[in-house]
Motif scaffolding. Structure first.
Motif, PDB file in Angstrom:
ATOM      1  N   THR A  66      -6.608  -3.760  -0.393  1.00  0.00           N
ATOM      2  CA  THR A  66      -7.502  -3.091   0.555  1.00  0.00           C
ATOM      3  C   THR A  66      -8.587  -4.034   1.056  1.00  0.00           C
ATOM      4  O   THR A  66      -9.053  -3.898   2.193  1.00  0.00           O
ATOM      5  N   ASP A 119      -1.112   3.579   0.836  1.00  0.00           N
ATOM      6  CA  ASP A 119      -2.513   3.171   0.918  1.00  0.00           C
ATOM      7  C   ASP A 119      -3.012   3.145   2.361  1.00  0.00           C
ATOM      8  O   ASP A 119      -4.215   3.274   2.605  1.00  0.00           O
ATOM      9  N   HIS A 166      -4.112   6.607   2.514  1.00  0.00           N
ATOM     10  CA  HIS A 166      -5.350   6.784   1.750  1.00  0.00           C
ATOM     11  C   HIS A 166      -6.546   6.221   2.509  1.00  0.00           C
ATOM     12  O   HIS A 166      -7.623   6.841   2.548  1.00  0.00           O
ATOM     13  N   GLU A 167      -6.379   5.041   3.102  1.00  0.00           N
ATOM     14  CA  GLU A 167      -7.491   4.436   3.835  1.00  0.00           C
ATOM     15  C   GLU A 167      -7.836   5.276   5.069  1.00  0.00           C
ATOM     16  O   GLU A 167      -9.028   5.454   5.391  1.00  0.00           O
ATOM     17  N   MET A 195      -9.754   8.166   3.873  1.00  0.00           N
ATOM     18  CA  MET A 195     -11.084   7.721   3.454  1.00  0.00           C
ATOM     19  C   MET A 195     -12.019   7.604   4.660  1.00  0.00           C
ATOM     20  O   MET A 195     -13.190   8.008   4.607  1.00  0.00           O
ATOM     21  N   LYS A 196     -11.493   7.084   5.772  1.00  0.00           N
ATOM     22  CA  LYS A 196     -12.319   6.883   6.959  1.00  0.00           C
ATOM     23  C   LYS A 196     -12.764   8.195   7.587  1.00  0.00           C
ATOM     24  O   LYS A 196     -13.868   8.297   8.112  1.00  0.00           O
ATOM     25  N   PHE A 206     -12.207   5.401  -1.866  1.00  0.00           N
ATOM     26  CA  PHE A 206     -10.765   5.166  -1.842  1.00  0.00           C
ATOM     27  C   PHE A 206     -10.096   5.798  -3.057  1.00  0.00           C
ATOM     28  O   PHE A 206      -9.051   6.443  -2.952  1.00  0.00           O
ATOM     29  N   ARG A 247     -13.133  -2.312  -6.401  1.00  0.00           N
ATOM     30  CA  ARG A 247     -13.670  -2.401  -5.039  1.00  0.00           C
ATOM     31  C   ARG A 247     -15.199  -2.531  -5.040  1.00  0.00           C
ATOM     32  O   ARG A 247     -15.775  -3.102  -4.118  1.00  0.00           O
ATOM     33  N   ASP A 259     -15.052  -6.990   1.018  1.00  0.00           N
ATOM     34  CA  ASP A 259     -14.079  -7.243   2.073  1.00  0.00           C
ATOM     35  C   ASP A 259     -14.056  -8.729   2.390  1.00  0.00           C
ATOM     36  O   ASP A 259     -15.098  -9.393   2.410  1.00  0.00           O
ATOM     37  N   GLY A 281      -5.677   3.936   9.317  1.00  0.00           N
ATOM     38  CA  GLY A 281      -5.389   3.028   8.214  1.00  0.00           C
ATOM     39  C   GLY A 281      -4.927   1.673   8.713  1.00  0.00           C
ATOM     40  O   GLY A 281      -4.419   1.542   9.831  1.00  0.00           O
ATOM     41  N   THR A 282      -5.099   0.647   7.868  1.00  0.00           N
ATOM     42  CA  THR A 282      -4.787  -0.731   8.264  1.00  0.00           C
ATOM     43  C   THR A 282      -3.308  -1.046   8.096  1.00  0.00           C
ATOM     44  O   THR A 282      -2.770  -0.993   6.984  1.00  0.00           O
TER      45      THR A 282
END
Length: 218
Positions: free
Chosen positions: A38, A48, A51-52, A55-56, A62, A103, A108, A178-179
């Motif tokens: 992440t 994930d 999940h991300e 989360m946003k 997370f 985390r 990041d 999500g990314t």
């Protein structure tokens, strides 16, 4: 010829201490490797990504989102007649706590070299972690059980069911923000072979009973 491994769940009463340590250690490593992915900023595995995205839009951590999603997935086990085990419940608790903890200390990454290091190390450690906790044979995680349950109920192959589930999850996560990136592709290509390569070294095997020596005649 590949060695066939027995991964069927076995009750915790057998070799309790060793298998419990293996389970918790594998799940903690899994959560830590998730955190690395992440923070890489180069893409996540399909679940994930979801999940991300959640989360946003929720503002939750997370790990909290991961735990909530796991519980919701467990509810889908009911019509599939799947039963959770010790490993299933531990999966929810340990991973969600560990990913948030790591985390907290891992920021990041915005330098390409560090991004790549977190990505590659995260994928490799994730594969090792999956092998360790699956190898403890204390029950599947919520998402693994969903996959095997759908496969059993529909008669479709594990490969097809997993692909359809992960495509659906990935699309939903991407729509939520999500990314998705090169890491998503790397994970998809590498995680299966990595887990398979590590499993023979960490899977718990039942001990064969010792043969009794015949008594000498009196």
């Amino acid at each position: 010829m590949a060695l066939k491994l027995d991964l069927r769940p076995v009750g915790i009463s057998q070799d309790t201490t060793r298998r419990s340590i293996q389970l918790v250690g594998g799940l903690a490593l899994y959560g830590g490797s998730m955190a690395m992915l992440t923070r890489s900023g180069l893409g996540l595995d399909p679940w994930d990504v979801l999940h991300e995205g959640l989360m946003k839009i929720t503002g939750l951590s997370f790990g909290t989102v991961t735990a909530i999603a796991s519980v919701l997935v467990l509810l889908l086990w009911i019509p599939l007649r799947q039963r959770p085990g010790v490993g299933t419940l531990a999966n929810i608790v340990v991973i969600s706590l560990t990913v948030d903890l790591v985390r907290m200390f891992l920021p990041d990454q915005d330098v390409l070299g560090w991004q790549l290091l977190n990505l590659v190390a995260g994928v490799v450690l994730n594969g090792l972690a999956a092998a360790i906790y699956v190898g403890a044979r204390l029950g599947p995680g919520p998402r693994d059980g969903l996959m095997t349950g759908f496969s059993a109920r529909t008669g479709k192959s594990i490969r097809l069911v997993r692909t359809l589930i992960e495509i659906t999850v990935l699309a939903a996560g991407w729509l939520l923000g999500g990314t998705v990136g090169v890491g998503t592709v790397l994970y998809a290509l590498a995680i299966g072979p990595l887990t398979q390569a590590f499993l023979p070294y960490v899977v718990w095997r039942e001990r064969s009973p010792r043969p009794r020596m015949p008594r000498a005649p009196r």
